[in-house]
Design an enzyme around this catalytic site. Structure first.
Site, PDB file in Angstrom:
ATOM      1  N   ASP A   2       0.872  -1.169   0.000  1.00 30.46           N
ATOM      2  CA  ASP A   2       0.000   0.000   0.000  1.00 30.46           C
ATOM      3  C   ASP A   2       0.907   1.216   0.000  1.00 30.46           C
ATOM      4  O   ASP A   2       1.622   1.469   0.979  1.00 30.46           O
ATOM      5  CB  ASP A   2      -0.898  -0.008   1.236  1.00 30.46           C
ATOM      6  CG  ASP A   2      -1.859   1.173   1.292  1.00 30.46           C
ATOM      7  OD1 ASP A   2      -1.658   2.158   0.541  1.00 30.46           O
ATOM      8  OD2 ASP A   2      -2.806   1.119   2.095  1.00 30.46           O
ATOM      9  N   TYR A  45      -5.813  15.766  -9.894  1.00 27.25           N
ATOM     10  CA  TYR A  45      -5.122  14.709 -10.628  1.00 27.25           C
ATOM     11  C   TYR A  45      -4.032  15.297 -11.517  1.00 27.25           C
ATOM     12  O   TYR A  45      -2.878  14.844 -11.494  1.00 27.25           O
ATOM     13  CB  TYR A  45      -6.117  13.922 -11.476  1.00 27.25           C
ATOM     14  CG  TYR A  45      -5.476  12.844 -12.316  1.00 27.25           C
ATOM     15  CD1 TYR A  45      -5.131  11.618 -11.758  1.00 27.25           C
ATOM     16  CD2 TYR A  45      -5.202  13.066 -13.670  1.00 27.25           C
ATOM     17  CE1 TYR A  45      -4.537  10.633 -12.531  1.00 27.25           C
ATOM     18  CE2 TYR A  45      -4.602  12.078 -14.443  1.00 27.25           C
ATOM     19  CZ  TYR A  45      -4.274  10.870 -13.868  1.00 27.25           C
ATOM     20  OH  TYR A  45      -3.674   9.894 -14.634  1.00 27.25           O
ATOM     21  N   LYS A  86       0.173  14.874 -11.215  1.00 31.48           N
ATOM     22  CA  LYS A  86       1.034  14.309 -12.248  1.00 31.48           C
ATOM     23  C   LYS A  86       2.125  15.297 -12.673  1.00 31.48           C
ATOM     24  O   LYS A  86       3.237  14.883 -13.038  1.00 31.48           O
ATOM     25  CB  LYS A  86       0.197  13.863 -13.449  1.00 31.48           C
ATOM     26  CG  LYS A  86      -0.736  12.703 -13.143  1.00 31.48           C
ATOM     27  CD  LYS A  86       0.008  11.481 -12.605  1.00 31.48           C
ATOM     28  CE  LYS A  86      -0.895  10.273 -12.423  1.00 31.48           C
ATOM     29  NZ  LYS A  86      -0.160   9.093 -11.924  1.00 31.48           N
TER      30      LYS A  86
END
Length: 248
Positions: free
Chosen positions: A62, A167, A171
């Site tokens: 994880d 998001y 990135k």
């Protein structure tokens, strides 16, 4: 690269692009560790590939749990003594489509960065000692063209209207981290690059009952696999989609 006896680990690999990356690496003769948060799902996914005669093992990892990361590193060291390839594939996209750029909650930002950025950095830092034991270590960070600041600022770009803020910015941070790490590793045998898999038909791109991806999953894994298997004269610190260099 001679893939005989190479050891790879792919995070977020129980389904989608991660699972396919494991398959393609294993088909290239790489002994590949399929990592997932849930032990049962990781084992189930690994067994599917083992049934095809592929050299795949399951491992629990994880990326948001420090203890899980430490346990995975200890497991890889015990089993194999080194790591040759690390593919940081795990990632999430949880932006609310109706909230716009400024309307995303801080919880959305924090949760996204915990997995996509801090988790990736934590995993990479933890495995670096084992990667340094490889004669030709490779790190592939799965990013997205949506992380390109250059493309987002260009009204003529194909991603200009795809503002998925948490998001996208996560990135962009992955891309920046890759450049920094590549500089640190420039005189070592380890190469680190970041990639755009393409607009792939995955669960992440299944929105409101509609599949919005364009590429099949095997195509989405191709860039990760290509960069994982580069030779010693391959690139370090680049951003790629297949053979194309993408702008930061």
């Amino acid at each position: 690269m001679n893939t005989v006896s190479r050891i790879a680990l792919v995070t977020g690999a129980t389904r989608g692009i991660g699972f396919e990356t494991v398959r393609q690496l294993a088909e290239n003769g790489v002994h590949t560790l399929l990592a997932g948060r849930n032990r049962e799902r990781a084992v189930e996914a690994a067994l599917k590939l083992q049934a095809q005669g592929l050299p795949v093992e399951a491992i629990v990892l994880d990326v948001t749990d420090a203890a899980s990361i430490d346990a995975a590193v200890a497991d890889v060291e015990r089993r194999h003594g080194r790591l040759d390839i690390l593919v940081n594939n795990a990632g999430i996209a949880i932006d609310a489509a109706d909230k716009g750029v400024s309307g995303q909650s801080l919880e959305t930002w924090r949760t996204t960065f915990d997995t996509n950025v801090f988790g990736l950095i934590a995993v990479t830092r933890a495995f670096l000692p084992l990667l340094h034991k490889s004669t030709a270590g490779r790190i592939v960070n799965v990013s997205s063209a949506l992380g390109s600041v250059t493309l987002h600022a260009d009204p003529s770009s194909f991603i200009y209207d795809f503002k998925i803020p948490a998001y996208n910015v996560s990135k962009s941070a992955v891309n920046a981290w890759t450049v920094q790490l590549a500089y640190e590793l420039r005189d070592s045998t380890i190469k680190v690059n970041t990639i755009h898999p393409g607009y792939v038909k995955t669960e992440m791109n299944h929105v409101d009952g509609e599949q919005r991806g364009e590429l099949e999953v095997p195509d989405g894994a191709r860039t990760s696999v290509r960069l994982a298997l580069i030779d010693d004269d391959g690139p370090n610190g680049g951003f790629y989609y297949l053979d194309e260099v993408l702008p930061w």
